[in-house]
Design a protein around this motif. Structure first.
Motif, PDB file in Angstrom:
ATOM      1  N   HIS A   1      -2.424  -9.264  -6.551  1.00 57.04           N
ATOM      2  CA  HIS A   1      -2.366  -8.915  -7.977  1.00 57.04           C
ATOM      3  C   HIS A   1      -1.201  -7.968  -8.250  1.00 57.04           C
ATOM      4  CE1 HIS A   1      -5.782 -10.997  -9.680  1.00 57.04           C
ATOM      5  NE2 HIS A   1      -6.593 -10.533  -8.738  1.00 57.04           N
ATOM      6  N   GLN A   2      -0.941  -7.030  -7.328  1.00 50.76           N
ATOM      7  CA  GLN A   2       0.199  -6.115  -7.487  1.00 50.76           C
ATOM      8  C   GLN A   2       1.514  -6.897  -7.478  1.00 50.76           C
ATOM      9  OE1 GLN A   2      -0.438  -3.527  -4.126  1.00 50.76           O
ATOM     10  NE2 GLN A   2      -1.437  -1.964  -5.370  1.00 50.76           N
ATOM     11  N   VAL A   3       1.635  -7.845  -6.572  1.00 51.89           N
ATOM     12  CA  VAL A   3       2.851  -8.663  -6.496  1.00 51.89           C
ATOM     13  C   VAL A   3       3.021  -9.475  -7.778  1.00 51.89           C
ATOM     14  CG1 VAL A   3       4.000 -10.560  -5.273  1.00 51.89           C
ATOM     15  CG2 VAL A   3       2.801  -8.773  -3.979  1.00 51.89           C
ATOM     16  N   CYS A   4       1.945 -10.071  -8.257  1.00 52.09           N
ATOM     17  CA  CYS A   4       2.015 -10.887  -9.474  1.00 52.09           C
ATOM     18  C   CYS A   4       2.379 -10.057 -10.695  1.00 52.09           C
ATOM     19  CB  CYS A   4       0.700 -11.626  -9.697  1.00 52.09           C
ATOM     20  SG  CYS A   4       0.451 -12.957  -8.500  1.00 52.09           S
ATOM     21  N   ALA A   5       1.937  -8.809 -10.742  1.00 48.74           N
ATOM     22  CA  ALA A   5       2.301  -7.928 -11.859  1.00 48.74           C
ATOM     23  C   ALA A   5       3.814  -7.727 -11.903  1.00 48.74           C
ATOM     24  CB  ALA A   5       1.579  -6.592 -11.728  1.00 48.74           C
ATOM     25  N   VAL A   6       4.443  -7.623 -10.745  1.00 48.14           N
ATOM     26  CA  VAL A   6       5.907  -7.502 -10.688  1.00 48.14           C
ATOM     27  C   VAL A   6       6.560  -8.824 -11.072  1.00 48.14           C
ATOM     28  CG1 VAL A   6       7.873  -7.100  -9.153  1.00 48.14           C
ATOM     29  CG2 VAL A   6       5.839  -5.652  -8.978  1.00 48.14           C
ATOM     30  N   LEU A   7       6.020  -9.930 -10.576  1.00 46.57           N
ATOM     31  CA  LEU A   7       6.610 -11.240 -10.857  1.00 46.57           C
ATOM     32  C   LEU A   7       6.527 -11.605 -12.332  1.00 46.57           C
ATOM     33  CD1 LEU A   7       5.379 -13.297  -7.781  1.00 46.57           C
ATOM     34  CD2 LEU A   7       7.659 -12.365  -8.200  1.00 46.57           C
ATOM     35  N   GLU A   8       5.488 -11.144 -13.025  1.00 44.41           N
ATOM     36  CA  GLU A   8       5.360 -11.422 -14.456  1.00 44.41           C
ATOM     37  C   GLU A   8       6.499 -10.794 -15.256  1.00 44.41           C
ATOM     38  OE1 GLU A   8       1.421  -9.960 -15.167  1.00 44.41           O
ATOM     39  OE2 GLU A   8       0.512 -11.931 -14.780  1.00 44.41           O
ATOM     40  N   LYS A   9       7.112  -9.746 -14.723  1.00 44.29           N
ATOM     41  CA  LYS A   9       8.171  -9.027 -15.430  1.00 44.29           C
ATOM     42  C   LYS A   9       9.579  -9.441 -15.007  1.00 44.29           C
ATOM     43  CE  LYS A   9       5.141  -5.055 -15.761  1.00 44.29           C
ATOM     44  NZ  LYS A   9       4.827  -3.749 -15.197  1.00 44.29           N
ATOM     45  N   THR A  10       9.689 -10.284 -14.002  1.00 50.45           N
ATOM     46  CA  THR A  10      11.002 -10.641 -13.491  1.00 50.45           C
ATOM     47  C   THR A  10      11.693 -11.660 -14.393  1.00 50.45           C
ATOM     48  OG1 THR A  10      12.243 -11.390 -11.569  1.00 50.45           O
ATOM     49  CG2 THR A  10      10.161 -12.496 -11.989  1.00 50.45           C
ATOM     50  N   SER A  11      13.003 -11.629 -14.368  1.00 48.00           N
ATOM     51  CA  SER A  11      13.774 -12.593 -15.147  1.00 48.00           C
ATOM     52  C   SER A  11      14.043 -13.875 -14.341  1.00 48.00           C
ATOM     53  CB  SER A  11      15.104 -11.975 -15.579  1.00 48.00           C
ATOM     54  OG  SER A  11      15.872 -11.625 -14.434  1.00 48.00           O
ATOM     55  N   ALA A  12      13.771 -13.848 -13.048  1.00 46.59           N
ATOM     56  CA  ALA A  12      13.994 -15.029 -12.210  1.00 46.59           C
ATOM     57  C   ALA A  12      13.012 -16.132 -12.594  1.00 46.59           C
ATOM     58  CB  ALA A  12      13.835 -14.675 -10.742  1.00 46.59           C
ATOM     59  N   ASN A  13      13.541 -17.335 -12.738  1.00 51.09           N
ATOM     60  CA  ASN A  13      12.674 -18.445 -13.150  1.00 51.09           C
ATOM     61  C   ASN A  13      12.538 -19.522 -12.079  1.00 51.09           C
ATOM     62  OD1 ASN A  13      15.261 -19.354 -13.345  1.00 51.09           O
ATOM     63  ND2 ASN A  13      15.092 -20.093 -15.435  1.00 51.09           N
ATOM     64  N   GLU A  14      13.104 -19.291 -10.895  1.00 52.34           N
ATOM     65  CA  GLU A  14      12.868 -20.186  -9.769  1.00 52.34           C
ATOM     66  C   GLU A  14      12.669 -19.341  -8.520  1.00 52.34           C
ATOM     67  OE1 GLU A  14      16.154 -22.913  -9.613  1.00 52.34           O
ATOM     68  OE2 GLU A  14      17.474 -21.456  -8.697  1.00 52.34           O
ATOM     69  N   TRP A  15      11.535 -19.595  -7.881  1.00 53.77           N
ATOM     70  CA  TRP A  15      11.130 -18.772  -6.743  1.00 53.77           C
ATOM     71  C   TRP A  15      10.960 -19.627  -5.500  1.00 53.77           C
ATOM     72  CZ3 TRP A  15       6.310 -16.611  -9.708  1.00 53.77           C
ATOM     73  CH2 TRP A  15       6.745 -15.852 -10.802  1.00 53.77           C
ATOM     74  N   LEU A  16      11.471 -19.107  -4.396  1.00 48.75           N
ATOM     75  CA  LEU A  16      11.260 -19.697  -3.079  1.00 48.75           C
ATOM     76  C   LEU A  16      10.332 -18.745  -2.326  1.00 48.75           C
ATOM     77  CD1 LEU A  16      11.907 -21.695  -0.789  1.00 48.75           C
ATOM     78  CD2 LEU A  16      13.929 -20.298  -0.289  1.00 48.75           C
ATOM     79  N   ILE A  17       9.168 -19.242  -1.910  1.00 46.74           N
ATOM     80  CA  ILE A  17       8.173 -18.426  -1.216  1.00 46.74           C
ATOM     81  C   ILE A  17       8.278 -18.688   0.280  1.00 46.74           C
ATOM     82  CG2 ILE A  17       5.727 -17.801  -1.060  1.00 46.74           C
ATOM     83  CD1 ILE A  17       6.754 -17.533  -3.907  1.00 46.74           C
ATOM     84  N   LEU A  18       8.491 -17.620   1.060  1.00 43.58           N
ATOM     85  CA  LEU A  18       8.625 -17.731   2.506  1.00 43.58           C
ATOM     86  C   LEU A  18       7.681 -16.753   3.194  1.00 43.58           C
ATOM     87  CD1 LEU A  18      12.529 -17.646   2.745  1.00 43.58           C
ATOM     88  CD2 LEU A  18      11.072 -19.663   2.685  1.00 43.58           C
ATOM     89  N   GLY A  19       7.323 -17.055   4.420  1.00 43.40           N
ATOM     90  CA  GLY A  19       6.516 -16.144   5.215  1.00 43.40           C
ATOM     91  C   GLY A  19       6.308 -16.706   6.603  1.00 43.40           C
ATOM     92  N   ALA A  20       5.931 -15.828   7.524  1.00 44.75           N
ATOM     93  CA  ALA A  20       5.759 -16.242   8.915  1.00 44.75           C
ATOM     94  C   ALA A  20       4.311 -16.572   9.258  1.00 44.75           C
ATOM     95  CB  ALA A  20       6.263 -15.141   9.848  1.00 44.75           C
ATOM     96  N   GLY A  21       3.374 -16.116   8.462  1.00 44.47           N
ATOM     97  CA  GLY A  21       1.968 -16.319   8.804  1.00 44.47           C
ATOM     98  C   GLY A  21       1.193 -16.949   7.667  1.00 44.47           C
ATOM     99  N   GLN A  22      -0.083 -16.589   7.590  1.00 41.37           N
ATOM    100  CA  GLN A  22      -0.979 -17.145   6.584  1.00 41.37           C
ATOM    101  C   GLN A  22      -0.742 -16.570   5.190  1.00 41.37           C
ATOM    102  OE1 GLN A  22      -3.145 -19.675   7.056  1.00 41.37           O
ATOM    103  NE2 GLN A  22      -2.175 -19.811   9.052  1.00 41.37           N
ATOM    104  N   GLY A  23       0.089 -15.547   5.084  1.00 38.74           N
ATOM    105  CA  GLY A  23       0.334 -14.921   3.789  1.00 38.74           C
ATOM    106  C   GLY A  23       0.826 -15.885   2.729  1.00 38.74           C
ATOM    107  N   VAL A  24       1.659 -16.843   3.117  1.00 40.15           N
ATOM    108  CA  VAL A  24       2.172 -17.832   2.158  1.00 40.15           C
ATOM    109  C   VAL A  24       1.020 -18.637   1.573  1.00 40.15           C
ATOM    110  CG1 VAL A  24       3.603 -19.884   1.877  1.00 40.15           C
ATOM    111  CG2 VAL A  24       4.434 -17.993   3.249  1.00 40.15           C
ATOM    112  N   ASP A  25       0.165 -19.161   2.438  1.00 43.35           N
ATOM    113  CA  ASP A  25      -0.962 -19.968   1.967  1.00 43.35           C
ATOM    114  C   ASP A  25      -1.919 -19.147   1.110  1.00 43.35           C
ATOM    115  OD1 ASP A  25      -0.012 -22.173   3.393  1.00 43.35           O
ATOM    116  OD2 ASP A  25      -1.166 -21.644   5.178  1.00 43.35           O
ATOM    117  N   HIS A  26      -2.219 -17.946   1.557  1.00 44.57           N
ATOM    118  CA  HIS A  26      -3.138 -17.088   0.800  1.00 44.57           C
ATOM    119  C   HIS A  26      -2.556 -16.724  -0.560  1.00 44.57           C
ATOM    120  CE1 HIS A  26      -5.320 -15.577   4.679  1.00 44.57           C
ATOM    121  NE2 HIS A  26      -5.307 -16.898   4.561  1.00 44.57           N
ATOM    122  N   PHE A  27      -1.250 -16.437  -0.592  1.00 47.00           N
ATOM    123  CA  PHE A  27      -0.610 -16.088  -1.859  1.00 47.00           C
ATOM    124  C   PHE A  27      -0.600 -17.283  -2.814  1.00 47.00           C
ATOM    125  CE2 PHE A  27       3.311 -15.446  -4.451  1.00 47.00           C
ATOM    126  CZ  PHE A  27       2.825 -14.385  -5.207  1.00 47.00           C
TER     127      PHE A  27
END
Length: 131
Positions: A56-82
């Protein structure tokens, strides 16, 4: 069009915003109280409710960003959970995701090179579609 790469796990996220002046990095770490089992130095995964609070903290930041295309990366289960968290709690934000995949642990320079290459490929493909 503005691009962002999000390197995420279950309690830390690094956001790399690609702009005209280079890359801006923003770090987000879980700011809440951790599950009691973690405070006793036991090697135990972060508690599910703590993970949700962090996302939820991460999403609060993302709601305010001007970037409109996101690439999600991670080494573990964090990507799937997010991604599951976005689907469940913030479906509007999910439309900004242009790609997601798991990667091995990389240096920051390797990560940025991977992200630039990915964005270059999708922009080339989008250009081809306009012909």
């Amino acid at each position: 069009m503005s691009s962002m790469t999000i390197l995420i796990n279950t309690n830390k996220a690094n956001l790399y915003h690609f702009g005209l002046n280079g890359v801006e990095k923003q770090e987000i770490a879980y700011a809440g109280k951790k599950h009691p089992i973690e405070t006793f130095a036991t090697n135990h995964p972060i508690h599910q409710t703590d993970e949700e609070k962090f996302y939820h903290q991460v999403c609060a930041v993302l709601e305010k960003t001007s970037a409109n295309e996101w690439l999600i990366l991670g080494a573990g289960q964090g990507v799937d959970h997010f991604l599951n968290h976005l689907e469940k709690h913030h479906p509007v934000l999910k439309k900004n995701i242009v790609g997601q995949f798991k990667i091995p642990h990389l240096t920051e320079n390797q990560l940025l090179a991977t992200a630039r290459g990915y964005f270059r490929k999708i922009h080339t493909f989008q250009t081809l579609l306009t012909f």
